[in-house]
Design a protein around this motif. Structure first.
Motif, PDB file in Angstrom:
ATOM      1  N   ILE A 262       0.817  -1.204   0.000  1.00  0.00           N
ATOM      2  CA  ILE A 262       0.000   0.000   0.000  1.00  0.00           C
ATOM      3  C   ILE A 262       0.853   1.256   0.000  1.00  0.00           C
ATOM      4  O   ILE A 262       0.444   2.308  -0.500  1.00  0.00           O
ATOM      5  N   GLU A 263       2.081   1.159   0.523  1.00  0.00           N
ATOM      6  CA  GLU A 263       2.963   2.323   0.605  1.00  0.00           C
ATOM      7  C   GLU A 263       3.409   2.811  -0.775  1.00  0.00           C
ATOM      8  O   GLU A 263       3.862   3.944  -0.906  1.00  0.00           O
ATOM      9  N   HIS A 264       3.290   1.970  -1.787  1.00  0.00           N
ATOM     10  CA  HIS A 264       3.671   2.398  -3.129  1.00  0.00           C
ATOM     11  C   HIS A 264       2.729   3.484  -3.659  1.00  0.00           C
ATOM     12  O   HIS A 264       3.155   4.360  -4.422  1.00  0.00           O
ATOM     13  N   LYS A 265       1.474   3.459  -3.249  1.00  0.00           N
ATOM     14  CA  LYS A 265       0.508   4.442  -3.738  1.00  0.00           C
ATOM     15  C   LYS A 265       0.147   5.479  -2.684  1.00  0.00           C
ATOM     16  O   LYS A 265      -0.150   6.637  -3.013  1.00  0.00           O
ATOM     17  N   TYR A 266       0.170   5.083  -1.409  1.00  0.00           N
ATOM     18  CA  TYR A 266      -0.269   5.983  -0.350  1.00  0.00           C
ATOM     19  C   TYR A 266       0.821   6.181   0.703  1.00  0.00           C
ATOM     20  O   TYR A 266       1.569   5.253   1.025  1.00  0.00           O
ATOM     21  N   HIS A 267       0.864   7.395   1.217  1.00  0.00           N
ATOM     22  CA  HIS A 267       1.671   7.656   2.406  1.00  0.00           C
ATOM     23  C   HIS A 267       0.765   7.494   3.614  1.00  0.00           C
ATOM     24  O   HIS A 267      -0.285   8.151   3.721  1.00  0.00           O
ATOM     25  N   ILE A 268       1.136   6.622   4.554  1.00  0.00           N
ATOM     26  CA  ILE A 268       0.306   6.334   5.719  1.00  0.00           C
ATOM     27  C   ILE A 268       0.793   7.146   6.906  1.00  0.00           C
ATOM     28  O   ILE A 268       1.957   7.048   7.310  1.00  0.00           O
ATOM     29  N   ASP A 269      -0.100   7.947   7.478  1.00  0.00           N
ATOM     30  CA  ASP A 269       0.228   8.711   8.682  1.00  0.00           C
ATOM     31  C   ASP A 269       0.303   7.739   9.860  1.00  0.00           C
ATOM     32  O   ASP A 269      -0.601   6.925  10.054  1.00  0.00           O
ATOM     33  N   PRO A 270       1.362   7.776  10.660  1.00  0.00           N
ATOM     34  CA  PRO A 270       1.492   6.823  11.777  1.00  0.00           C
ATOM     35  C   PRO A 270       0.475   7.048  12.899  1.00  0.00           C
ATOM     36  O   PRO A 270       0.224   6.139  13.698  1.00  0.00           O
ATOM     37  N   ARG A 271      -0.127   8.220  12.958  1.00  0.00           N
ATOM     38  CA  ARG A 271      -1.088   8.498  14.028  1.00  0.00           C
ATOM     39  C   ARG A 271      -2.389   7.736  13.797  1.00  0.00           C
ATOM     40  O   ARG A 271      -2.939   7.724  12.699  1.00  0.00           O
ATOM     41  N   VAL A 272      -2.880   7.108  14.858  1.00  0.00           N
ATOM     42  CA  VAL A 272      -4.104   6.308  14.777  1.00  0.00           C
ATOM     43  C   VAL A 272      -5.309   7.206  15.021  1.00  0.00           C
ATOM     44  O   VAL A 272      -5.397   7.890  16.051  1.00  0.00           O
ATOM     45  N   LEU A 273      -6.247   7.214  14.079  1.00  0.00           N
ATOM     46  CA  LEU A 273      -7.465   8.011  14.221  1.00  0.00           C
ATOM     47  C   LEU A 273      -8.510   7.293  15.051  1.00  0.00           C
ATOM     48  O   LEU A 273      -9.287   7.923  15.776  1.00  0.00           O
ATOM     49  N   GLY A 274      -8.565   5.991  14.931  1.00  0.00           N
ATOM     50  CA  GLY A 274      -9.558   5.214  15.656  1.00  0.00           C
ATOM     51  C   GLY A 274      -9.195   3.744  15.660  1.00  0.00           C
ATOM     52  O   GLY A 274      -8.435   3.267  14.809  1.00  0.00           O
ATOM     53  N   THR A 275      -9.724   3.022  16.632  1.00  0.00           N
ATOM     54  CA  THR A 275      -9.448   1.590  16.777  1.00  0.00           C
ATOM     55  C   THR A 275     -10.759   0.828  16.862  1.00  0.00           C
ATOM     56  O   THR A 275     -11.654   1.200  17.647  1.00  0.00           O
ATOM     57  N   GLY A 276     -10.878  -0.224  16.052  1.00  0.00           N
ATOM     58  CA  GLY A 276     -12.071  -1.059  16.088  1.00  0.00           C
ATOM     59  C   GLY A 276     -11.780  -2.404  16.716  1.00  0.00           C
ATOM     60  O   GLY A 276     -10.777  -2.584  17.412  1.00  0.00           O
ATOM     61  N   HIS A 277     -12.659  -3.364  16.471  1.00  0.00           N
ATOM     62  CA  HIS A 277     -12.484  -4.703  17.036  1.00  0.00           C
ATOM     63  C   HIS A 277     -11.230  -5.373  16.482  1.00  0.00           C
ATOM     64  O   HIS A 277     -10.490  -6.033  17.212  1.00  0.00           O
ATOM     65  N   HIS A 278     -10.987  -5.238  15.180  1.00  0.00           N
ATOM     66  CA  HIS A 278      -9.887  -5.959  14.545  1.00  0.00           C
ATOM     67  C   HIS A 278      -8.963  -5.070  13.722  1.00  0.00           C
ATOM     68  O   HIS A 278      -8.142  -5.587  12.981  1.00  0.00           O
ATOM     69  N   GLY A 279      -9.092  -3.777  13.833  1.00  0.00           N
ATOM     70  CA  GLY A 279      -8.250  -2.936  12.986  1.00  0.00           C
ATOM     71  C   GLY A 279      -8.060  -1.541  13.548  1.00  0.00           C
ATOM     72  O   GLY A 279      -8.750  -1.115  14.480  1.00  0.00           O
ATOM     73  N   ARG A 280      -7.114  -0.838  12.940  1.00  0.00           N
ATOM     74  CA  ARG A 280      -6.834   0.547  13.298  1.00  0.00           C
ATOM     75  C   ARG A 280      -6.938   1.415  12.050  1.00  0.00           C
ATOM     76  O   ARG A 280      -6.516   1.006  10.968  1.00  0.00           O
ATOM     77  N   VAL A 281      -7.477   2.604  12.238  1.00  0.00           N
ATOM     78  CA  VAL A 281      -7.689   3.519  11.113  1.00  0.00           C
ATOM     79  C   VAL A 281      -6.667   4.656  11.191  1.00  0.00           C
ATOM     80  O   VAL A 281      -6.493   5.276  12.245  1.00  0.00           O
ATOM     81  N   ARG A 282      -6.017   4.909  10.062  1.00  0.00           N
ATOM     82  CA  ARG A 282      -5.057   6.003   9.946  1.00  0.00           C
ATOM     83  C   ARG A 282      -5.372   6.813   8.689  1.00  0.00           C
ATOM     84  O   ARG A 282      -5.973   6.299   7.751  1.00  0.00           O
ATOM     85  N   GLU A 283      -4.938   8.049   8.702  1.00  0.00           N
ATOM     86  CA  GLU A 283      -5.093   8.873   7.514  1.00  0.00           C
ATOM     87  C   GLU A 283      -4.014   8.513   6.504  1.00  0.00           C
ATOM     88  O   GLU A 283      -2.860   8.239   6.883  1.00  0.00           O
ATOM     89  N   CYS A 284      -4.367   8.496   5.235  1.00  0.00           N
ATOM     90  CA  CYS A 284      -3.385   8.226   4.188  1.00  0.00           C
ATOM     91  C   CYS A 284      -3.548   9.246   3.075  1.00  0.00           C
ATOM     92  O   CYS A 284      -4.629   9.818   2.894  1.00  0.00           O
ATOM     93  N   ILE A 285      -2.470   9.479   2.347  1.00  0.00           N
ATOM     94  CA  ILE A 285      -2.450  10.485   1.290  1.00  0.00           C
ATOM     95  C   ILE A 285      -2.015   9.822  -0.010  1.00  0.00           C
ATOM     96  O   ILE A 285      -0.987   9.144  -0.052  1.00  0.00           O
ATOM     97  N   ASP A 286      -2.811  10.022  -1.048  1.00  0.00           N
ATOM     98  CA  ASP A 286      -2.453   9.525  -2.376  1.00  0.00           C
ATOM     99  C   ASP A 286      -1.195  10.256  -2.844  1.00  0.00           C
ATOM    100  O   ASP A 286      -1.169  11.489  -2.914  1.00  0.00           O
ATOM    101  N   ARG A 287      -0.154   9.502  -3.149  1.00  0.00           N
ATOM    102  CA  ARG A 287       1.128  10.115  -3.518  1.00  0.00           C
ATOM    103  C   ARG A 287       1.051  10.866  -4.849  1.00  0.00           C
ATOM    104  O   ARG A 287       1.863  11.757  -5.094  1.00  0.00           O
ATOM    105  N   THR A 288       0.088  10.527  -5.691  1.00  0.00           N
ATOM    106  CA  THR A 288      -0.025  11.182  -6.996  1.00  0.00           C
ATOM    107  C   THR A 288      -0.904  12.426  -6.941  1.00  0.00           C
ATOM    108  O   THR A 288      -0.531  13.499  -7.429  1.00  0.00           O
TER     109      THR A 288
END
Length: 217
Positions: A90-116
Motif C-alpha cells: 500500500i505504501e507504493h501508492k499511499y503515504h500512511i500517517d502513523p497516528r491512529v485516528l480510531g481503533t475497532g475490534h480488529h483494525g486501526r484507522v489512519r489517515e493516508c495520502i495519495d502520492r499522486t
C-alpha cells in the motif's frame, strides 16, 4: 553403454520447486563428509581439506516428490490466507500517517495520502491472523462496501493486502462520532437545553434513515 558403477555415480539433473521458485541444478543435496567413511589408518585422514569436503548427490525420486508435495502445501496455505488473491504494498501508492485516528475490534484507522493526487483518505489496517478475524467476513465486508453507492455511506476507494495485513481505503470522515457529539453538547449545555436544535437533529436523523433505507433495498 553406462556400467552399473557409472550409473550409481551419475548425478541426474532435476528441477526443485522451492515454494514457488523453480531452480535447476545438478546437485541440490549434501551427503556426509568424506572422513566419516575413511578408515583411521588411511593416509587421506591427514588431509585437512578432505575432512571438510562434502559429496554432492542428487535426491531420489521419492525425495523429490516429498519436496514438491511440501512446497505445494505451503503455497496452498499461503494462498488460503489471501483475501483478495493478490499481495501488494500500500505504501507504493499511499503515504500512511502513523497516528491512529480510531481503533475497532480488529483494525486501526489512519489517515493516508495519495502520492499522486495528494487526496486524503482513511486506511483501515486489519491484522489477518488476529483471533476472531475470519477471512470470509473480511471478503464480505469488501463486497458490501463495493456495492454501497450512497452519499451518506463512506465509499470504498482501494483494497491492499500483504502477508500480514488487509488494508481498506475509504473516504476520510473528519466530523467525528455522532455519539461523541451528543456527549460533548450535553456537557456544555444547561440541563433544560436541547443537545441539538430541532432542524439540526432532523437533518442528522434524515441522513441516517436514508442510508439505512438504501442498504435494505
Amino acid at each position: 553403454i553406462i556400467t552399473h558403477a557409472e550409473r550409481k555415480t551419475t548425478m541426474t539433473k532435476h528441477n526443485i520447486t522451492d515454494c514457488g521458485i523453480a531452480t535447476s541444478s545438478n546437485s541440490m543435496m549434501f551427503d556426509e563428509v568424506f572422513d566419516k567413511a575413511i578408515p583411521d589408518n588411511s593416509p587421506m585422514t591427514n588431509n585437512a581439506t578432505t575432512k571438510c569436503t562434502a559429496r554432492l548427490v542428487s535426491p531420489s525420486y521419492n525425495q523429490q516428490q516429498d519436496i514438491s508435495d511440501h512446497c505445494s502445501k505451503e503455497s496452498a496455505s499461503a494462498a488460503a490466507m489471501s483475501i483478495t488473491g493478490k499481495f501488494s504494498n500500500i505504501e507504493h501508492k499511499y503515504h500512511i500517517d502513523p497516528r491512529v485516528l480510531g481503533t475497532g475490534h480488529h483494525g486501526r484507522v489512519r489517515e493516508c495520502i495519495d502520492r499522486t493526487t495528494g487526496q486524503r483518505y482513511a486506511a483501515k489496517s486489519i491484522r489477518k491472523n488476529d483471533l476472531g478475524v475470519k477471512p470470509g467476513e473480511l471478503a464480505r465486508e469488501i463486497v458490501l462496501l463495493q456495492d454501497m453507492k450512497h452519499r451518506s455511506i463512506v465509499q470504498l476507494v482501494d483494497v491492499y493486502e500483504d502477508a500480514e495485513y488487509l488494508h481498506i481505503v475509504t473516504d476520510l470522515c473528519k466530523g467525528g462520532e455522532l455519539f461523541d457529539k451528543i456527549v460533548e453538547k450535553s456537557s456544555n449545555s444547561d440541563n433544560s437545553a436541547n443537545c441539538f436544535a430541532e432542524d439540526e437533529a432532523a437533518r442528522i436523523i434524515h441522513q441516517v434513515l436514508t442510508a439505512v433505507s438504501y442498504m435494505h433495498k
